[in-house]
Design a protein around this motif. Sequence first.
Motif, mmCIF file in Angstrom:
data_model
loop_
_atom_site.group_PDB
_atom_site.id
_atom_site.type_symbol
_atom_site.label_atom_id
_atom_site.label_comp_id
_atom_site.label_asym_id
_atom_site.label_seq_id
_atom_site.Cartn_x
_atom_site.Cartn_y
_atom_site.Cartn_z
ATOM 1 N N ASN A 1 0.838 -1.196 0.000
ATOM 2 C CA ASN A 1 0.000 0.000 0.000
ATOM 3 C C ASN A 1 0.876 1.251 0.000
ATOM 4 N N CYS A 2 0.581 2.167 -0.910
ATOM 5 C CA CYS A 2 1.301 3.433 -0.962
ATOM 6 C C CYS A 2 0.300 4.579 -1.101
ATOM 7 N N ALA A 3 0.566 5.660 -0.382
ATOM 8 C CA ALA A 3 -0.249 6.873 -0.478
ATOM 9 C C ALA A 3 0.674 8.070 -0.624
ATOM 10 N N GLU A 4 0.334 8.970 -1.558
ATOM 11 C CA GLU A 4 1.122 10.170 -1.786
ATOM 12 C C GLU A 4 0.197 11.369 -1.875
ATOM 13 N N SER A 5 0.733 12.530 -1.587
ATOM 14 C CA SER A 5 -0.068 13.753 -1.692
ATOM 15 C C SER A 5 0.833 14.935 -1.997
ATOM 16 N N VAL A 6 0.252 15.893 -2.714
ATOM 17 C CA VAL A 6 0.928 17.144 -3.050
ATOM 18 C C VAL A 6 -0.010 18.279 -2.676
ATOM 19 N N GLN A 7 0.518 19.280 -2.022
ATOM 20 C CA GLN A 7 -0.281 20.436 -1.651
ATOM 21 C C GLN A 7 0.607 21.666 -1.658
ATOM 22 N N GLY A 8 0.135 22.723 -2.315
ATOM 23 C CA GLY A 8 0.928 23.941 -2.348
ATOM 24 C C GLY A 8 0.251 25.023 -3.145
ATOM 25 N N ALA A 9 0.819 26.207 -3.088
ATOM 26 C CA ALA A 9 0.304 27.356 -3.830
ATOM 27 C C ALA A 9 1.121 27.549 -5.097
ATOM 28 N N LEU A 10 0.448 27.984 -6.143
ATOM 29 C CA LEU A 10 1.105 28.149 -7.434
ATOM 30 C C LEU A 10 0.655 29.463 -8.057
ATOM 31 N N ALA A 11 1.600 30.258 -8.535
ATOM 32 C CA ALA A 11 1.282 31.522 -9.204
ATOM 33 C C ALA A 11 2.390 31.830 -10.199
ATOM 34 N N GLY A 12 2.060 32.655 -11.189
ATOM 35 C CA GLY A 12 3.079 33.121 -12.113
ATOM 36 C C GLY A 12 3.463 32.148 -13.205
ATOM 37 N N TYR A 13 2.671 31.107 -13.429
ATOM 38 C CA TYR A 13 2.954 30.184 -14.526
ATOM 39 C C TYR A 13 2.125 30.600 -15.739
ATOM 40 N N VAL A 14 2.580 30.235 -16.929
ATOM 41 C CA VAL A 14 1.828 30.535 -18.146
ATOM 42 C C VAL A 14 1.773 29.284 -19.021
ATOM 43 N N THR A 15 0.823 29.275 -19.926
ATOM 44 C CA THR A 15 0.686 28.154 -20.861
ATOM 45 C C THR A 15 1.724 28.304 -21.969
ATOM 46 N N PHE A 16 2.517 27.267 -22.146
ATOM 47 C CA PHE A 16 3.521 27.290 -23.207
ATOM 48 C C PHE A 16 2.989 26.668 -24.500
ATOM 49 N N ASP A 17 2.262 25.565 -24.370
ATOM 50 C CA ASP A 17 1.874 24.823 -25.563
ATOM 51 C C ASP A 17 0.656 23.961 -25.254
ATOM 52 N N VAL A 18 -0.264 23.859 -26.191
ATOM 53 C CA VAL A 18 -1.364 22.895 -26.119
ATOM 54 C C VAL A 18 -1.407 22.139 -27.434
ATOM 55 N N TYR A 19 -1.842 20.878 -27.378
ATOM 56 C CA TYR A 19 -1.842 20.075 -28.595
ATOM 57 C C TYR A 19 -2.898 18.980 -28.498
ATOM 58 N N ASP A 20 -3.656 18.814 -29.566
ATOM 59 C CA ASP A 20 -4.668 17.764 -29.650
ATOM 60 C C ASP A 20 -4.293 16.830 -30.798
ATOM 61 N N ASP A 21 -4.157 15.549 -30.487
ATOM 62 C CA ASP A 21 -3.851 14.540 -31.495
ATOM 63 C C ASP A 21 -5.109 13.710 -31.724
ATOM 64 N N PRO A 22 -5.925 14.049 -32.745
ATOM 65 C CA PRO A 22 -7.185 13.325 -32.978
ATOM 66 C C PRO A 22 -6.976 11.850 -33.285
ATOM 67 N N THR A 23 -5.826 11.502 -33.883
ATOM 68 C CA THR A 23 -5.568 10.098 -34.217
ATOM 69 C C THR A 23 -5.413 9.255 -32.956
ATOM 70 N N GLU A 24 -4.637 9.748 -32.017
ATOM 71 C CA GLU A 24 -4.417 9.036 -30.760
ATOM 72 C C GLU A 24 -5.458 9.377 -29.703
ATOM 73 N N LYS A 25 -6.333 10.367 -29.995
ATOM 74 C CA LYS A 25 -7.326 10.862 -29.034
ATOM 75 C C LYS A 25 -6.632 11.280 -27.739
ATOM 76 N N LEU A 26 -5.636 12.130 -27.888
ATOM 77 C CA LEU A 26 -4.786 12.546 -26.779
ATOM 78 C C LEU A 26 -4.557 14.049 -26.850
ATOM 79 N N LEU B 1 3.005 23.800 -19.378
ATOM 80 C CA LEU B 1 3.071 25.047 -18.623
ATOM 81 C C LEU B 1 4.534 25.377 -18.348
ATOM 82 N N ILE B 2 4.833 26.664 -18.211
ATOM 83 C CA ILE B 2 6.188 27.069 -17.890
ATOM 84 C C ILE B 2 6.145 28.152 -16.823
ATOM 85 N N SER B 3 7.077 28.058 -15.889
ATOM 86 C CA SER B 3 7.196 29.044 -14.810
ATOM 87 C C SER B 3 8.659 29.463 -14.721
ATOM 88 N N THR B 4 8.913 30.760 -14.887
ATOM 89 C CA THR B 4 10.268 31.300 -14.793
ATOM 90 C C THR B 4 10.237 32.519 -13.872
#
Length: 433
Positions: free
Chosen positions: A164-189, A194-197
Motif C-alpha cells: 500500500n502506498c499513499a502520496e499527496s501534493v499540496q501547495g500554492a502556485l502563481a506566475g505560470y503561463v501556458t507554453f503549448d497545447v496540442y490535440d492529437d485526434p488520431t491518438e485521441k490525446l 506550462l512554464i514558470s520562470t
Amino acid sequence: MFKKTFLSLVVASSMNFANASVDFDLDDLVPATASAEATQAVDTSDVKDVAGVIVAENPKAAVLLAHQSLIEDEEDGVKMIAVSSGVGILSTGSASYETYENRNATLLSKRAAYMKAFQIAKKQLVENMDGMNNACATAMTEVTDAIDTATESVANTTSLSSDNCAESVQGALAGYVTFDVYDDPTEKLVRVSLISTPKTREQTKRKVGALTQTTEPNAIFKQIIADLQAGVMPPVGAKVITNMETGESFVLGFGSSIIRENKNKSVQRKLLGVAKSQAQAKARNGLIAVMKGEQIYWEGGFTENQLEQNEQFEYPVDSVNPADAKVLAEDKHTFMNNLKHAESYKSFAAGKVPPGVSVKTFKSTDGDWMLAVAVYAPSLEAVAKKAAAENDQRVREGKTVGTTHRIQSSGGLTEDGNHSQGPSGQVSRVNDL
C-alpha cells in the motif's frame, strides 16, 4: 550544499547568456507543434543537460529541446531550464478522450481531457517546487500446513502479500503561463505544457502604484487579437505578452466551453449564451489563478494484494481436524493479484477580479468551442480606478432630497397603448470614449 552551489552556477551562467539575449520573452519561443521550418530556425547544437538542468546560450533553444524531449519520452514530466531570468520549470501533462455518436459528448470528453492535462501539469510544478508526501507499507505472510501419517505426507502452502502506498501534493502556485497545447485526434490525446520562470512570476504581479504611462485600450486589444491570430488561443491557462510601444506587460487569462448543438433554435441560442458565460467565468478565474495564486491538491495511491497457494489436501466444511483431511488427487495451485489505483486532483482559486479587466469571447473556426480571454494591464486598472472615482464623485453630487409625494402603485394598465419603436442604435461615438 552541492545542489545550492550548482543552481547558483546555473543562474550565474544564464545571466551571462542574457548578454546575448537581453529581451528574452515567452512570445519569442517556438512551440514544439510549430512547422518543421520554424523549429529548424532555432539552433539546438549547443544545448547541454547539466545535472538535470537544460542549459544553452540561446534560452529559446533550451526550452524547445526540453519540450521536445518530454514529448519524445511520451510521458508527463518536468524539465529544469536555464533561461535569461534564472532557472525555469517546464511541465507537461497529457490525457485521453473518447469519441461518441453525440458530438456534444465528444467535445465534453475532449474538454475534460484538456482540464485533466492542465491539472497534471500544475501538480507537477508544485511537486517540483515544494516536494511531496509519501508513505508506503508492505506486508507478507507465509503459512505452511503439513500433515504426516504413517503412510502419507501432504502439505498446503499459502503466501499472502500486501503493498500500500499513499502520496499527496499540496501547495500554492502563481506566475505560470501556458507554453503549448496540442490535440492529437488520431491518438485521441491532448497535451498541455506550462512554464514558470522568474520573469513570468514577476510579470504577473500587479504593479499599479508606480504606474506613470497610460496605454490606449484599443492598441492593447489590437495587439492581443493579432497575437492570438498569429498563434494559438488555448482553452486553459494564461499568457503574458508585452506592449511593444510602452514595454508594459499584460496578462491574459483563458477560458473555454463547448458550444452544444440542439435541434431547437431557441434552445440553441440559450446554450450559446451559457457557453459564453462559462468561458468568461473560467477566463476570469484563470486570470486570478495566475496573478494571485491558486491552491493545488493532489492525492494518489495504490493497494495491491496477492495470493499464491499450493494445496495437496483439503479440510471438510466446518472442520480443521487433520484426521478428517482429504488428500487431493492432483495438486491445486492458485494465484490471484488485485491492484487498485486512485488519483484525485483539485485546484482552488478565488479573489476579486481587478478593475479594468475586460473579457472578450470568440468562436473557434470550426464552431465547436466558445473561447474567452480576460485581459489585465496595470494601465487599464489605473484608468478604471480613476473612472470609478469620478463616477462616485458625480453620484455624490447628483443626490437630491426626496419629495413628500406618495407614489401611486395601482391602476394605469391598458391594452391599447399607442407606442412606436424605442430608441435603437449606437449611443456613444468611439472617439468620445
